[in-house]
Structure formats: C-alpha cells, structure tokens
Design a protein around this motif. Sequence first.
Motif, short mmCIF file in Angstrom:
data_model
loop_
_atom_site.label_atom_id
_atom_site.label_comp_id
_atom_site.label_asym_id
_atom_site.label_seq_id
_atom_site.Cartn_x
_atom_site.Cartn_y
_atom_site.Cartn_z
N PHE A 311 0.92 -1.15 0.17
CA PHE A 311 -0.21 0.45 0.06
C PHE A 311 0.62 1.31 -0.08
O PHE A 311 0.47 2.23 -0.77
N GLN A 312 2.23 1.01 1.02
CA GLN A 312 2.71 2.28 1.00
C GLN A 312 3.18 2.53 -0.51
O GLN A 312 3.33 3.97 -1.02
N ALA A 313 4.06 1.58 -1.34
CA ALA A 313 4.68 1.39 -2.52
C ALA A 313 4.06 2.28 -4.04
O ALA A 313 4.19 3.09 -4.44
N LYS A 317 4.03 5.62 -5.56
CA LYS A 317 3.72 5.54 -7.01
C LYS A 317 3.14 6.79 -7.45
O LYS A 317 3.31 7.24 -8.13
N GLU A 318 1.77 6.52 -7.29
CA GLU A 318 0.62 7.59 -7.10
C GLU A 318 1.51 9.37 -7.20
O GLU A 318 1.02 10.49 -7.94
N ALA A 319 2.02 9.50 -6.01
CA ALA A 319 2.48 10.61 -5.19
C ALA A 319 3.61 11.31 -6.84
O ALA A 319 3.18 12.15 -6.31
N PRO A 323 3.05 15.10 -9.98
CA PRO A 323 3.47 16.11 -10.20
C PRO A 323 4.23 16.40 -11.43
O PRO A 323 4.34 17.48 -12.80
N ALA A 324 4.21 14.76 -12.49
CA ALA A 324 4.48 14.98 -13.80
C ALA A 324 3.55 15.10 -14.12
O ALA A 324 3.52 15.94 -15.75
N ALA A 325 2.27 14.59 -13.89
CA ALA A 325 0.84 14.70 -14.44
C ALA A 325 0.91 16.22 -14.34
O ALA A 325 0.17 17.02 -15.34
N ALA A 326 0.95 17.09 -13.38
CA ALA A 326 0.83 18.52 -13.38
C ALA A 326 2.43 19.01 -14.04
O ALA A 326 1.69 20.42 -14.69
#
Length: 349
Positions: A311-313, A317-319, A323-326
């Motif tokens: 879950f932490q991984a 990964k989502e975090a 920034p890349a999407a932004a």
Amino acid sequence: MGKGGALSDGVVKKIMLSYMYVAIWIFLSFTVIVYNKYILDRKLYNWPFPISLTMIHMAFCSSLAFAAVRVFRLVEPAALSRRVYLSSVVPIGALYALSLWLSNSAYIYLSVSFIQMLKALMPVAVYSIGILLKKDAYKSTTMSNMLAISVGVAIAAYGEAKYDSWGVFLQLGAVVFEATRLVMIQILLTSKGINLNPITSLYYVAPSCFLFLSIPWLIVEFPLLRQQTAAFHFDFLIFGTNCLCAFALNLAVFLLVGKTSALTMNVAGVVKDWLLIAFSWSVIKDTVTPVNLIGYGLAFMGVAYYNHSKFQALKAKEAQKKPAAAADEEAAKLITEREGDGKKGDSQA
C-alpha cells in the motif's frame, strides 16, 4: 449543498460501494469453500471426486459465458488472435486447472481452518515466483517478511491436531500453481495490454481449464465413477446451487479487483480467513489448537505487514505521478498560450 458537499457524497458512495464489493466477495468465497468441503468430505455428503466437481464448475461457467458472449451478445469478445490465445490464455488455463484440482482435493484430507492457514503462504509463493521469472526484484526486507510468514505457517502446521502430509502436499501444490498463474497473468496478458472482463475471462479460460482437467479425470476418477453409477444419484439442487455459487464467485473476484484493487482483495482475504477459521471451529467443530492460532497469528502479522508495504509503495508511486501530470498540464498550458500569442501577433500584422 455546495461543491465540497457533493464531492464528499461522491467519496462516501465510492467507499460504500467498495465495502459492498468486499462483502459480496467474502460471502461468496466463504460459501464456495464451505460448500465444496461439504460435497467432498467423506463424513458429510461423501462425494470425494474433486476433479469431477471442478469440471462441473468449469462446464457450467463456460456455458453461461458462451451464452452471454455469443448468444445474447451481452459482452463483446476480446480481440485475441489464435497465437495469443495458445501462447497466453491456454497456459493460464492449465495452471488454473491444476490449482483448482489440488485445492479441492485438499478438502478431503484437511480441515477448512488449517487450509486457510496454509493459504497464508500465497504472498510467499507469488513473490518467490516473481523473482524466479524476473517480474519482481529481490529485497532483503521483503524476503525477511516472507520468512516470517513461512515460520508462522510452519508453527500452525506443527500444532495441527489432524495433520495429513498428503493433504498438506496437495494444498501447497495448489498455492504454487495459483501463484504461478497470477504472475503469468501479469507477464502474458497485462504486459500486452490485454484486459479481460469477468465474462470474457471465463469465456476464454474456463474451456481450456475443462480440457486440461479431462486428462487426469479419465485416468483417476472416471473408472471409479463408472463403478458407482448405480449407487450414486446426481442431486441437481446440490450441484446446481454449488455451480451458481462458483460462477458468482468468479464474477465477484474480477468485480472486486476491477472496482477496487488486488491489494484490497488481499486485505479482504485475511478477514475471510479469520471468519472461516472461526466458522470451522464453532460450526463444523474442527479442532483449532492454541499452537495453530499462535502460528497463524504470526503469519497473519507478516501478511498484514506485506499488504501495508504494498500500500505504501502504491501511494509513493501515485505521488510521483501527480507532479509529472501537473508538469505536463502546465507545459500544455504554456504551449497553448504561446500559440494564442502567435495567432494574435499574426492578426495584428
């Protein structure tokens, strides 16, 4: 109600739906396990033919899936070539056949509670096979976690009151084949961008599973069934409802993973295992010793830690994606603004 309130309602609805999917999967999985145990156990319904039972399930699921895809056109078939089917779907069907055959066979020799304890080894098998097939990277911390789970299951096995070596061998074999199937799905299907919904999965996989099971069935069970034909009366109510439960469970698995995640299913599986252990002890009257519970408790903590790490991984990964999407969105906005400025300059000229 404002925009924030509407968002809150949407979040609450999503959470409630997730809990509903989990509850449906736990109920159906619980029902199929207990029902199969009832049919196969020599002290209960006394029909100890696990290959035949699994083949009945696969024939039923294949028929319903075929009707949904080809007759009623409820679902569109996937665009699978013959080569992809033979190289990707057929091996998965073979592994599924072996997994179901061995796991159903184990119910003849082992208690429901002990089988659930042995199933705690699934993360160990998936991770180990993932490393062997170069799908996962070796990490000492994760391997230590796998070792803790294995030790816990070993302690539970040591404390088992009705230990049967052949039954343990069958269940461990089922775990290995199921873990291999899960890894192969990632390698053969997911990596190629092939996503099958619940109906199409059964439409493609169940027939190949049935065919692979027919080989050991002809050798092992068919001669015995032929001898018992006169004495045995096929109960359509028992086997019909059992098949319906198996079909519904197959749909629920894909629904749960599709609408939530595989991690949610792993966590729900731990809850289901504890419920089955409690049911096995209180209703079926299987013997559950303190050593059983201590061993499974240790394995449970290992599985819980493994799920937490996954879950932490996923969160990390989502975090990283945000920034890349932004940045991509900001770059697109700048390009649009520049194009607008260029067009304005052209019109002024």
